[in-house]
Design an enzyme around this catalytic site. Structure first.
Site: not given
Length: 601
Positions: A134-135, A213
């Site tokens: 989620g960055g 991610s």
């Protein structure tokens, strides 16, 4: 990154609403913890799994504990009922993504999924510890229901929350806020598992951390922190390597000032800035982000993006220099990294996720002009990779040449495909290969590489039809057993993935859990799931597995792209600077010399 990026993406188990008559309970050093037993179904087979949800592993990071490293929660005053997820951490959302409801700073919880099957080893179940993506600004552990993965693979699955955004990564370069609190949250959760998972039937010596991610980058960074020795033995990195260029700052002082100024606080003194941010409500902090994006679009996120920083302790030097350091220097971090087992991978067209940032309402009809490629996208790429260095024109021309389809050099449809390739190489492909090369370049290491390429029936992120391979986040469905809220995500009721995708999911869950159990994705379960033997990755053969409708083995994944970025462009860059130095000696009466860093004197 699914919900971490896709907002409404919710991974839920296909559960029977009726509970088992027995209430699962464990006795830990912290006290008694009770959970619930649920039935889960995969491929028409029913399993029982014990779920322990919302267990606090740290004290609420509020008040004076905001912007501090987490403190252990401590023992429970009475039996703890772990039957509901804890609240998610305050978070920001961009583009079309929908924020989670019911967030709170009191959010440092973990969830444990225990299969109702005997373990594969007398020492207990292997543990898979998941870090969401989620960055570093959004997501939570509750999105990823580990019930099916736990049951089909016969492992314990743990998911966690950790602090995000400004609350998780404020670094004003002093003891008041030294940054990277989110990473220390992850580490404290790992310590909690190390000390308590035995009570749940887990083997603390067989812990694998995995993530996607930003969660994958977290995995990589935890694997580079020598103080983690003994907390886990292996890591699975899905679509996010720690050498991503342009991510890490020395601090985020200017960003902190921006937040304070937009909350009508003084920014003349950093003590005042800190006091302002420490006393602000989470809602007012998040409002600064939403207002900034609303007024300036995605380009404005640089003003509010609080990413990991080079704090001198958890991250000592810029991870983007890892490849060079591994060649030229002895490093305690790299040595520790190589003592651990690694499964690393990327998806087929990772760069397609960045199409969302181009502002097009119809991605299927998106076209990129030659002028946009040459004057916007290529310069943007060089700014990301090279930072403040002046990029020679010859380097820009090499990039233009590399990311051109020379059979149709000005075709807007071909250029959009080259743009996806450019984004993918910079942010995912080259960093992933760098990391695997660094890890495998030693004796007696267990290193594996995959490329996940199939086009799934339902993608998790908005993806145009012309993207002919998997997009960012697409592997999460198979890894977690296809447990989506398709009604909430795509407004589709009663969706069942195609049979070939369910078979794909079974293979992938087997690879992942095999690796957790034995450090080898081929063992102990292989012949009845896949006829392909996943080879080890090494610097000579560079063998990997291509995961598709039918798996296959390949070699030299993105080897050309990695050589281009890390060797060819670097050599041309340095040679050009040297050539400019020589010219200056003849073109000026004032003799001067220039170093490779661009400074002259």
């Amino acid at each position: 990154m699914a919900k971490s990026l896709a907002g409404k993406f919710i991974l839920l188990c296909l559960v029977n609403p009726f509970l088992s008559a027995e209430i699962p309970s464990v006795s830990t050093a912290l006290g008694t913890i009770t959970g619930e037993t649920k039935h889960v179904i995969f491929q028409k087979k029913q399993y029982d799994v014990d779920k322990y949800l919302g267990i606090p592993y740290a004290k609420p990071p509020t008040g004076k504990l905001r912007f501090k490293r987490p403190q252990p929660y401590g023992p429970f005053a009475e039996a703890y009922s772990a039957t509901k997820f804890g609240l998610s951490c305050p978070q920001s959302f961009f583009l079309h993504f929908v924020p989670e409801e019911n967030t709170s700073e009191d959010c440092l919880f973990l969830n444990i999924y225990v299969p109702r099957q005997g373990p594969d080893e007398p020492s207990g179940h292997a543990i898979m510890f998941f870090i969401h993506g989620g960055g570093f600004t959004m997501g939570s552990g509750k999105i990823y229901d580990g019930g099916v993965l736990s049951s089909v693979g016969n492992v314990i699955v743990v998911t966690i929350n950790y602090r995000l955004g400004l609350l998780g990564f404020l670094d004003i370069d002093n003891v008041k806020a030294s940054g990277n609190f989110g990473f220390y949250d992850q580490r404290l959760a790992l310590q909690w598992v190390n000390e308590n998972i035995g009570a749940f039937g887990g083997d603390k010596d067989r812990v694998t951390i995995f993530g996607e991610s930003a969660g994958s980058m977290s995995v990589s960074l935890q694997m580079m922190f020598p103080q983690n020795e003994g907390l886990f033995r292996s890591g699975i990195s899905e679509s996010g390597a720690l050498t991503l260029p342009g991510l890490y700052l020395e601090n985020n002082i200017e960003i902190a000032k921006y937040y304070a100024e937009n909350m009508s606080c003084s920014v003349e003194d950093m003590d005042e800035v800190f006091s302002c941010l420490q006393s602000a409500t989470p809602e007012s902090i998040i409002k600064v982000v939403s207002d900034t994006v609303a007024s300036g679009g995605m380009a404005a996120t640089v003003k509010v993006g609080t990413a990991p920083t080079i704090d001198g302790e958890f991250i000592k030097t810029n991870p983007a220099d890892l490849y060079r350091k591994a060649v030229n220097e002895e490093s305690e971090e790299i040595n520790f990294f190589r003592t651990l087992k690694l499964m690393n991978g990327v998806n087929g067209k990772e760069g397609a996720m960045f199409l969302l940032m181009l502002g097009s309402d119809n991605l299927d009809e998106l076209e990129i002009t030659r002028e946009q490629m040459n004057t916007q996208q290529i310069p943007g790429a060089t700014a990301m990779v090279y930072g403040q260095r002046t990029v020679p024109e010859v380097v820009k021309q090499l990039l233009i040449a590399e990311y051109t389809d020379w059979e149709n050099p000005d075709d807007p449809k071909k250029l959009r495909e080259e743009l996806v390739r450019l984004f993918g190489d910079i942010y995912f492909n080259v960093p992933a290969i760098e990391m695997s090369l660094v890890h495998s370049n030693a004796s007696d290491v267990e290193s594996y590489l995959y490329n996940f390429v199939p086009v799934l029936d339902k993608r998790l992120l908005p993806t145009p039809n012309w993207v002919n391979m998997s997009n960012h986040g697409d592997e999460l469905g198979p890894v977690f057993g296809y447990n989506f809220d398709y009604k909430g995500l795509l407004n589709i009721s009663d969706y069942t993935p195609p049979e070939w995708e369910l078979e794909l999911s079974e293979r992938m869950m087997t690879y992942w859990t095999n690796f957790a159990k034995t450090s080898d994705p081929n063992k102990p379960v292989s012949d009845d799931v896949s006829s392909v033997v996943w080879p080890k990755y090494d610097v000579t053969s560079q063998s990997y597995i291509k995961i598709d409708r039918e798996d296959s083995v390949g070699q030299y994944l993105f080897a050309r792209e990695t050589d281009f970025w890390k060797n060819t462009l670097t050599a041309v860059f340095d040679a050009t600077e040297h050539a400019q130095t020589i010219t200056s000696q003849y073109g000026s009466k004032d003799e001067q010399t220039c170093g490779k860093d661009g400074t002259c004197g």
